[in-house]
Design an enzyme around this catalytic site. Structure first.
Site, PDB file in Angstrom:
ATOM      1  N   LYS A  67      11.894  -1.540 -31.999  1.00  0.00           N
ATOM      2  CA  LYS A  67      11.600  -2.759 -31.238  1.00  0.00           C
ATOM      3  C   LYS A  67      11.042  -3.760 -32.231  1.00  0.00           C
ATOM      4  CE  LYS A  67       8.041  -3.469 -28.294  1.00  0.00           C
ATOM      5  NZ  LYS A  67       7.316  -3.510 -27.009  1.00  0.00           N
ATOM      6  N   ARG A 110       7.597  -0.156 -19.645  1.00  0.00           N
ATOM      7  CA  ARG A 110       7.279   1.092 -20.356  1.00  0.00           C
ATOM      8  C   ARG A 110       5.777   1.302 -20.479  1.00  0.00           C
ATOM      9  NH1 ARG A 110       4.081  -0.405 -24.862  1.00  0.00           N
ATOM     10  NH2 ARG A 110       5.237  -0.313 -26.812  1.00  0.00           N
ATOM     11  N   HIS A 137      -0.856 -10.710 -17.242  1.00  0.00           N
ATOM     12  CA  HIS A 137       0.581 -10.488 -17.042  1.00  0.00           C
ATOM     13  C   HIS A 137       0.913  -9.017 -16.764  1.00  0.00           C
ATOM     14  CE1 HIS A 137       4.871 -10.961 -17.562  1.00  0.00           C
ATOM     15  NE2 HIS A 137       4.863 -10.035 -18.510  1.00  0.00           N
ATOM     16  N   ASN A 159     -12.165  -8.848 -12.886  1.00  0.00           N
ATOM     17  CA  ASN A 159     -11.600  -9.547 -14.039  1.00  0.00           C
ATOM     18  C   ASN A 159     -12.624 -10.529 -14.569  1.00  0.00           C
ATOM     19  OD1 ASN A 159      -9.295  -9.848 -15.767  1.00  0.00           O
ATOM     20  ND2 ASN A 159      -9.083 -11.914 -14.954  1.00  0.00           N
ATOM     21  N   GLY A 220      -5.249  -1.554 -22.526  1.00  0.00           N
ATOM     22  CA  GLY A 220      -5.278  -2.849 -23.212  1.00  0.00           C
ATOM     23  C   GLY A 220      -5.496  -2.753 -24.715  1.00  0.00           C
ATOM     24  N   LYS A 226     -10.133  -4.080 -30.764  1.00  0.00           N
ATOM     25  CA  LYS A 226     -10.161  -4.249 -29.303  1.00  0.00           C
ATOM     26  C   LYS A 226     -10.927  -3.075 -28.669  1.00  0.00           C
ATOM     27  CE  LYS A 226      -5.915  -6.810 -28.248  1.00  0.00           C
ATOM     28  NZ  LYS A 226      -4.580  -6.646 -27.665  1.00  0.00           N
TER      29      LYS A 226
HETATM   30  P1  NAD Z   1      -2.781 -11.564 -20.556  1.00  0.00           P
HETATM   31  O1  NAD Z   1      -3.125 -12.522 -21.632  1.00  0.00           O
HETATM   32  O2  NAD Z   1      -1.773 -11.956 -19.548  1.00  0.00           O
HETATM   33  O3  NAD Z   1      -4.114 -11.153 -19.774  1.00  0.00           O
HETATM   34  C1  NAD Z   1      -5.300 -10.832 -20.460  1.00  0.00           C
HETATM   35  C2  NAD Z   1      -6.305 -10.181 -19.540  1.00  0.00           C
HETATM   36  O4  NAD Z   1      -7.481  -9.854 -20.291  1.00  0.00           O
HETATM   37  C3  NAD Z   1      -6.759 -11.074 -18.405  1.00  0.00           C
HETATM   38  O5  NAD Z   1      -7.090 -10.251 -17.302  1.00  0.00           O
HETATM   39  C4  NAD Z   1      -8.007 -11.738 -18.969  1.00  0.00           C
HETATM   40  O6  NAD Z   1      -8.880 -12.206 -17.958  1.00  0.00           O
HETATM   41  C5  NAD Z   1      -8.594 -10.554 -19.713  1.00  0.00           C
HETATM   42  N1  NAD Z   1      -9.488 -10.929 -20.814  1.00  0.00           N
HETATM   43  C6  NAD Z   1      -9.230 -11.827 -21.794  1.00  0.00           C
HETATM   44  N2  NAD Z   1     -10.272 -11.845 -22.655  1.00  0.00           N
HETATM   45  C7  NAD Z   1     -11.176 -10.940 -22.201  1.00  0.00           C
HETATM   46  C8  NAD Z   1     -12.438 -10.508 -22.650  1.00  0.00           C
HETATM   47  N3  NAD Z   1     -12.996 -11.006 -23.742  1.00  0.00           N
HETATM   48  N4  NAD Z   1     -13.091  -9.551 -21.940  1.00  0.00           N
HETATM   49  C9  NAD Z   1     -12.524  -9.026 -20.813  1.00  0.00           C
HETATM   50  N5  NAD Z   1     -11.326  -9.397 -20.336  1.00  0.00           N
HETATM   51  C10 NAD Z   1     -10.675 -10.352 -21.026  1.00  0.00           C
HETATM   52  O7  NAD Z   1      -2.389 -10.215 -21.312  1.00  0.00           O
HETATM   53  P2  NAD Z   1      -1.451  -9.032 -20.792  1.00  0.00           P
HETATM   54  O8  NAD Z   1      -0.058  -9.321 -21.182  1.00  0.00           O
HETATM   55  O9  NAD Z   1      -1.784  -8.707 -19.386  1.00  0.00           O
HETATM   56  O10 NAD Z   1      -1.945  -7.853 -21.756  1.00  0.00           O
HETATM   57  C11 NAD Z   1      -3.235  -7.290 -21.605  1.00  0.00           C
HETATM   58  C12 NAD Z   1      -3.546  -6.408 -22.798  1.00  0.00           C
HETATM   59  O11 NAD Z   1      -2.622  -5.312 -22.843  1.00  0.00           O
HETATM   60  C13 NAD Z   1      -3.409  -7.106 -24.157  1.00  0.00           C
HETATM   61  O12 NAD Z   1      -4.530  -6.750 -24.932  1.00  0.00           O
HETATM   62  C14 NAD Z   1      -2.145  -6.530 -24.746  1.00  0.00           C
HETATM   63  O13 NAD Z   1      -2.160  -6.522 -26.155  1.00  0.00           O
HETATM   64  C15 NAD Z   1      -2.193  -5.119 -24.175  1.00  0.00           C
HETATM   65  N6  NAD Z   1      -0.904  -4.414 -24.135  1.00  0.00           N
HETATM   66  C16 NAD Z   1      -0.920  -3.087 -24.413  1.00  0.00           C
HETATM   67  C17 NAD Z   1       0.256  -2.363 -24.389  1.00  0.00           C
HETATM   68  C18 NAD Z   1       0.235  -0.886 -24.659  1.00  0.00           C
HETATM   69  O14 NAD Z   1       1.305  -0.280 -24.807  1.00  0.00           O
HETATM   70  N7  NAD Z   1      -0.898  -0.259 -24.683  1.00  0.00           N
HETATM   71  C19 NAD Z   1       1.465  -3.002 -24.077  1.00  0.00           C
HETATM   72  C20 NAD Z   1       1.446  -4.363 -23.754  1.00  0.00           C
HETATM   73  C21 NAD Z   1       0.244  -5.066 -23.781  1.00  0.00           C
END
Ligand code: NAD
Length: 321
Positions: A67, A110, A137, A159, A220, A226
């Site tokens: 990917k 996924r 998202h 949140n 996350g 993180k």
């Molecule tokens: P997004 O930007 O749409 O949403 C971010 C979320 O985090 C929101 O709920 C926001 O309010 C919250 N947030 C932002 N800053 C914060 C803080 N300092 N403290 C607490 N909450 C906070 O992002 P998304 O697309 O929903 O992705 C969320 C997370 O998931 C990202 O960190 C992304 O990298 C991670 N992710 C992980 C995987 C995996 O396979 N593990 C895959 C995709 C995304």
């Protein structure tokens, strides 16, 4: 070679199919039939973009590929998603390019499938309340996949930015379930399963807020620095992950490891539970925690399922290559 454009993905792959593909590849990883290659991630010095590759090979499913993609912070202004990714699959017997598949929706599916697999294998059977920490998202995909795993009766959510919680309420409503916004004490006290899916760099949930018997899917944390939960919670919990090497470096476990609260050997692969070589949850009082770091093999598994479905339904674009 087959092309499956991003716009076709939603109509092709179901949550159930994504779940099966991800469950299979986690099992294969644990049997050492599948492995992820080292991840490349670079700040390219243009458009503030972070770009990289996640790749691997599953010898059982014969999925070989990568990917490619990353994060372009200026995309929203151009009407595009900031996260952009594309999956490339190769024929494992010949090395010839097999397919190019849009990877944006697949990434959400996924990732949701991974936490759903953890819930299916580790949550208490009588789990009734789903707790969501995060409303971005990914959160709706996470919730939809999770709600299929147990007879949940209610969703609660927290949140940092409360104005986003309506997204969780709307998604719970799709399933006819009540939703309540709660503080973190209530989250820990009331939820049987908690999904964390935020971009936080500090612990949100504290160890003493989480009650015995809870299953957490921490989704996350996928980068160094993180963090979503207290490192002490990992010492209290039975910790599972997709891949131990990622869990201790870029996953939620990085902090507990750095603080000496747990050892690498304390972390089990979810694949071992799927293969029944690890018992998984052993009591109703145990706290189980899945550290979902996100591996390239998940992307290849769902992309491969999509290619098969696209061919079957006649929507695959075939090109001579
Ligand atoms: P997004 O930007 O749409 O949403 C971010 C979320 O985090 C929101 O709920 C926001 O309010 C919250 N947030 C932002 N800053 C914060 C803080 N300092 N403290 C607490 N909450 C906070 O992002 P998304 O697309 O929903 O992705 C969320 C997370 O998931 C990202 O960190 C992304 O990298 C991670 N992710 C992980 C995987 C995996 O396979 N593990 C895959 C995709 C995304």
């Amino acid at each position: 070679m087959i092309i499956v454009p991003e716009k076709e993905i939603a109509g092709l792959v179901s949550e159930e199919q994504a779940f099966k593909a991800v469950e299979q590849v986690f099992a294969s990883m644990s049997k050492r039939s599948a492995y992820n290659f080292p991840v490349i991630r670079e700040a390219i010095g243009h458009a503030d973009a972070l770009y990289g590759f996640k790749s691997g090979f599953d010898r059982e499913a014969l999925n070989l590929g990568l990917k490619s993609g990353g994060y372009w912070p200026g995309n929203a202004d151009k009407g595009l998603t900031n996260h952009q990714s594309t999956v490339f699959l190769f024929d494992a017997d010949t090395g010839k390019a097999r397919a190019v598949v849009g990877g944006n929706l697949l990434t959400a599916l996924r990732t949701a499938a991974a936490s759903a697999v953890s819930i299916a294998h580790l949550a208490r059977k009588d789990a009734k309340v789903l707790g969501m920490v995060g409303a971005g998202h990914q959160s709706t995909f996470q919730m939809r996949a999770a709600l299929r795993q147990r007879d949940f009766e209610k969703v609660i959510g927290w949140n940092l930015h409360p104005e986003m919680l309506s997204r969780l309420e709307d998604t719970a409503g799709e399933f006819g379930l009540p939703f309540e916004a709660v503080d973190l004490d209530r989250m820990g006290a009331d939820a049987d399963v908690i999904i964390t899916i935020t971009s936080s760099f500090d612990a949100i949930l504290k160890a003493d807020q989480v009650t015995p018997g809870t299953h957490l899917a921490c989704m996350g944390t996928d980068t160094k620095g993180k963090q979503e939960v207290d490192a002490a919670l990992l010492a209290k919990a039975s910790v599972f992950t997709d891949e131990v090497a990622q869990s201790v470096t870029i996953g939620e476990a990085q902090h507990a490891i750095a603080e000496g609260l747990i050892n690498e050997s304390d972390i089990a692969e979810i694949g071992a539970v799927i293969n029944a070589s690890h018992p998984g949850r052993t009591s109703d009082d145990e706290i189980t925690l899945f550290d979902g770091t996100g591996v390239g093999l998940q992307d290849l598994a769902v992309a491969s399922a999509v290619v098969d479905l696209a061919v079957e339904r006649g929507v695959a674009i075939e090109v001579d290559f």
